[in-house]
Design a protein around this motif. Sequence first.
Motif, mmCIF file in Angstrom:
data_model
loop_
_atom_site.group_PDB
_atom_site.id
_atom_site.type_symbol
_atom_site.label_atom_id
_atom_site.label_comp_id
_atom_site.label_asym_id
_atom_site.label_seq_id
_atom_site.Cartn_x
_atom_site.Cartn_y
_atom_site.Cartn_z
ATOM 1 N N GLU A 258 -6.151 -13.109 -10.311
ATOM 2 C CA GLU A 258 -6.176 -14.383 -9.564
ATOM 3 C C GLU A 258 -6.510 -14.117 -8.085
ATOM 4 O OE1 GLU A 258 -3.683 -13.528 -11.663
ATOM 5 O OE2 GLU A 258 -4.247 -14.944 -13.248
ATOM 6 N N TYR A 259 -5.856 -13.112 -7.513
ATOM 7 C CA TYR A 259 -6.103 -12.807 -6.105
ATOM 8 C C TYR A 259 -7.541 -12.324 -5.909
ATOM 9 C CZ TYR A 259 -5.438 -10.768 -1.446
ATOM 10 O OH TYR A 259 -5.550 -10.453 -0.113
ATOM 11 N N GLN B 53 -7.946 12.441 1.042
ATOM 12 C CA GLN B 53 -7.608 11.319 1.927
ATOM 13 C C GLN B 53 -7.126 11.778 3.310
ATOM 14 O OE1 GLN B 53 -6.635 10.276 -1.454
ATOM 15 N NE2 GLN B 53 -8.319 8.846 -1.271
ATOM 16 N N TRP C 34 -0.738 -13.438 0.530
ATOM 17 C CA TRP C 34 -1.519 -14.507 -0.107
ATOM 18 C C TRP C 34 -0.619 -15.342 -1.018
ATOM 19 C CZ3 TRP C 34 -3.172 -14.928 -5.433
ATOM 20 C CH2 TRP C 34 -4.088 -15.986 -5.654
ATOM 21 N N GLN D 1 -1.999 -9.083 -0.908
ATOM 22 C CA GLN D 1 -1.730 -9.939 -2.066
ATOM 23 C C GLN D 1 -0.387 -10.662 -1.930
ATOM 24 O OE1 GLN D 1 -2.464 -9.723 -6.489
ATOM 25 N NE2 GLN D 1 -0.728 -8.335 -6.290
ATOM 26 N N TYR E 228 -11.441 1.743 -0.921
ATOM 27 C CA TYR E 228 -12.522 1.292 -1.802
ATOM 28 C C TYR E 228 -12.510 -0.235 -1.761
ATOM 29 C CZ TYR E 228 -13.806 5.578 -4.328
ATOM 30 O OH TYR E 228 -14.305 6.800 -4.684
ATOM 31 N N PRO F 18 -6.055 -1.529 0.671
ATOM 32 C CA PRO F 18 -5.421 -0.955 1.864
ATOM 33 C C PRO F 18 -5.184 0.550 1.748
ATOM 34 C CG PRO F 18 -4.179 -2.869 1.041
ATOM 35 C CD PRO F 18 -5.256 -2.591 0.043
ATOM 36 N N ALA F 19 -4.938 1.051 0.535
ATOM 37 C CA ALA F 19 -4.647 2.481 0.374
ATOM 38 C C ALA F 19 -5.930 3.310 0.305
ATOM 39 C CB ALA F 19 -3.804 2.710 -0.877
ATOM 40 N N SER F 20 -6.770 3.053 -0.684
ATOM 41 C CA SER F 20 -7.936 3.913 -0.908
ATOM 42 C C SER F 20 -9.135 3.525 -0.054
ATOM 43 C CB SER F 20 -8.357 3.830 -2.377
ATOM 44 O OG SER F 20 -8.904 2.552 -2.658
ATOM 45 N N ASP G 185 -4.451 -5.007 -11.066
ATOM 46 C CA ASP G 185 -3.716 -3.755 -10.910
ATOM 47 C C ASP G 185 -2.640 -3.935 -9.854
ATOM 48 O OD1 ASP G 185 -5.002 -3.597 -8.398
ATOM 49 O OD2 ASP G 185 -6.707 -2.552 -9.291
ATOM 50 N N ILE G 186 -1.993 -2.827 -9.443
ATOM 51 C CA ILE G 186 -0.873 -2.968 -8.505
ATOM 52 C C ILE G 186 -1.314 -3.510 -7.149
ATOM 53 C CG2 ILE G 186 0.605 -1.208 -9.575
ATOM 54 C CD1 ILE G 186 -0.276 0.645 -7.200
ATOM 55 N N HIS G 187 -2.598 -3.401 -6.837
ATOM 56 C CA HIS G 187 -3.061 -3.838 -5.524
ATOM 57 C C HIS G 187 -3.463 -5.304 -5.500
ATOM 58 C CE1 HIS G 187 -2.912 0.290 -4.295
ATOM 59 N NE2 HIS G 187 -3.611 0.612 -5.364
ATOM 60 N N ALA G 188 -3.955 -5.803 -6.613
ATOM 61 C CA ALA G 188 -4.405 -7.199 -6.642
ATOM 62 C C ALA G 188 -4.481 -7.700 -8.081
ATOM 63 C CB ALA G 188 -5.775 -7.319 -5.981
ATOM 64 N N SER G 189 -3.943 -8.885 -8.278
ATOM 65 C CA SER G 189 -4.048 -9.530 -9.588
ATOM 66 C C SER G 189 -5.460 -10.081 -9.756
ATOM 67 C CB SER G 189 -3.040 -10.667 -9.673
ATOM 68 O OG SER G 189 -3.352 -11.647 -8.699
ATOM 69 N N ARG H 111 -2.638 4.177 8.783
ATOM 70 C CA ARG H 111 -3.711 4.921 9.446
ATOM 71 C C ARG H 111 -3.793 4.472 10.904
ATOM 72 N NH1 ARG H 111 -5.918 4.022 4.261
ATOM 73 N NH2 ARG H 111 -7.122 5.721 3.353
ATOM 74 N N TYR I 158 -2.678 9.227 -2.379
ATOM 75 C CA TYR I 158 -3.008 8.276 -1.300
ATOM 76 C C TYR I 158 -4.101 7.292 -1.702
ATOM 77 C CZ TYR I 158 -0.114 11.122 1.757
ATOM 78 O OH TYR I 158 0.934 11.786 2.332
ATOM 79 N N MET I 159 -4.645 7.461 -2.910
ATOM 80 C CA MET I 159 -5.555 6.443 -3.428
ATOM 81 C C MET I 159 -4.780 5.138 -3.687
ATOM 82 S SD MET I 159 -8.691 7.416 -3.710
ATOM 83 C CE MET I 159 -9.579 6.604 -5.047
ATOM 84 N N ASP I 160 -3.485 5.290 -4.006
ATOM 85 C CA ASP I 160 -2.672 4.126 -4.354
ATOM 86 C C ASP I 160 -1.473 3.919 -3.437
ATOM 87 O OD1 ASP I 160 -4.030 3.144 -6.779
ATOM 88 O OD2 ASP I 160 -3.558 5.139 -7.550
ATOM 89 N N TYR I 161 -0.962 5.010 -2.873
ATOM 90 C CA TYR I 161 0.153 4.888 -1.931
ATOM 91 C C TYR I 161 -0.446 4.748 -0.537
ATOM 92 C CZ TYR I 161 4.509 5.625 0.539
ATOM 93 O OH TYR I 161 5.598 5.439 1.352
ATOM 94 N N CYS I 162 -0.127 3.662 0.120
ATOM 95 C CA CYS I 162 -0.826 3.365 1.370
ATOM 96 C C CYS I 162 -0.095 3.899 2.590
ATOM 97 C CB CYS I 162 -1.042 1.860 1.503
ATOM 98 S SG CYS I 162 -2.105 1.476 2.875
#
Lengths: 265, 155, 133
Positions: free
Chosen positions: A247-248, B44, C119, C116, A183, A179-181, A241-245, C58, C51-55
Amino acid sequence: MYKFAYHKAKNVKDAAALLKKAGDSKLLAGGQTLIPTLKLRLAGPAALVDIGGVKELSGIALKGKDLVIGAMTRHAEVATSKVVRKAIPALAALAETIGDPAVRNQGTIGGSIANNDPAADYPAACLGLGATIVTSKRKIPADKFFKGLFETALGDDEIITEVHFPVPKSAGYAKFPNPASRYALVGVFVSRNGSDVRVAVTGAGEGGVFRVAEMEKALQKDFSAKALDGIAVKPRGLNSDIHASAEYRAHLVGVMAKRAAASAA
Amino acid sequence: MASVTLTVNGRTVSADVDPRTLLVQLLREHLHLTGTHVGCDTSQCGACVVHVNGRAVKSCTLLAVQADGAKVVTIEGLAANGKLHPMQEAFRENHGLQCGFCTPGMIMTAVELVNRKGNNLDEHTIREELEGNLCRCTGYHNIVKAIAAGAKAMR
Amino acid sequence: MKWTAIDDFGIVINPMIVEGQVHGGIAQGVGQALLEGAVYDKHGQLVTGSYMDYCMPRADNLPSFNVDYVVTKCPSNPLGIKGCGEAGAIAAPVAVVNAITNAVGHEDVPMPATPQAVWAAVQKSAKLRKAAE
């Protein structure tokens, strides 16, 4: 940024010579990853060799059964190319999900592949279509090109010139963006070309892009989303990582693979 | 040092720069064109978007030497003869800016979007195309309205 | 998707500015509910430093908004006005998270409710359903 010397290459040969001469040097293609990396001082090459002005490296053409894309071709060109849209629509759709419009105007396919970011989209397309990466020295099949996190089979003064994508019978790509980057948190590319069925996953693997043999086997029998029912990828070896384990991510590989197969049908 | 020559808003400029100089630094610090902003500095946020040979790019993620020989247009180059560009006018009309920091990048992105996708832009398209432009205020509602109106006015 | 916000700001002098505040507030509230989270590792290092990690929200995370007012004059000042700065941020996170808890059937949903987190909440719903059977 650390200090570096800057060289502008006239052609591929010139670029290779400059790379060799400069020693600790890096190629500058679009720079959409390299420049942020330099700014954060995560890299400090003694020299940059800019191939932005090398016209022979840019272009899209259908040659025999292959779609050939020059290394300096921008993501935006791949995304909007009529030739790509007709031959491998999934590849054009993939290019359209990279970064944002301004990044797509500047970033290149060769740069993306050479960098081999574990969450980049193009490695999934290369592996998922069984592409051949053509360099200034040789031809490397995608299966032997991607060697791990940010690592490839490229030598120090070796330059990607073209990527040859065999035109498949059908192909699809599904990406769940971070959601952030934006990628790929997980991206799955599937394709079918005669008996060659491929499933390539990006964003998830600790060692970068990888294929899923069990899914390929199932799709060989029946190329549909339904054929993937019940096939689970194990979290072991997947990123956490902080965005997804892990498992996820494992769960998402299953979901994205089905979406990719459904979109390819 | 490296020498660069480029056209900025129709004017030819030359400079001797450290190769590390970013295009946005050349614009802001050498040419004093401070309309182009630096927001996130990690490519960004899009506050630094300018046009290089007609394509919208992030000038904080481009070396000045990469733009050697190019035609660059910044927010300062949009208005002609003292009259705002239709996209600028649309932002003013639709309250498309609150603090205004993201505005130059929003407008440069919007103008290129119209050049690529035409004058009839639906809301969905505009929102998707703004993927690389952040507004902390966050006035996307009016920015989207302004771009739709500006696109029509650019006809 | 439809989003309607109705506020009572007393007498509204400049609706354009006031609506901008509501728009921005809603977007920030949605950001708080779904996207924005500052994360520190166990050494106290901020790991969402760019902002690569802090969302950040948008434009494509949000719909357009319908904004309207109920006007009750404020009795304690001569203009009859009330505060409106970023007012949209008050109800927005509540509305979004209520929608999620309603969908998953329990209230163990953190903010930001990232993909996540949702989920994980859905997995928990399945477990709770099984236990109840």
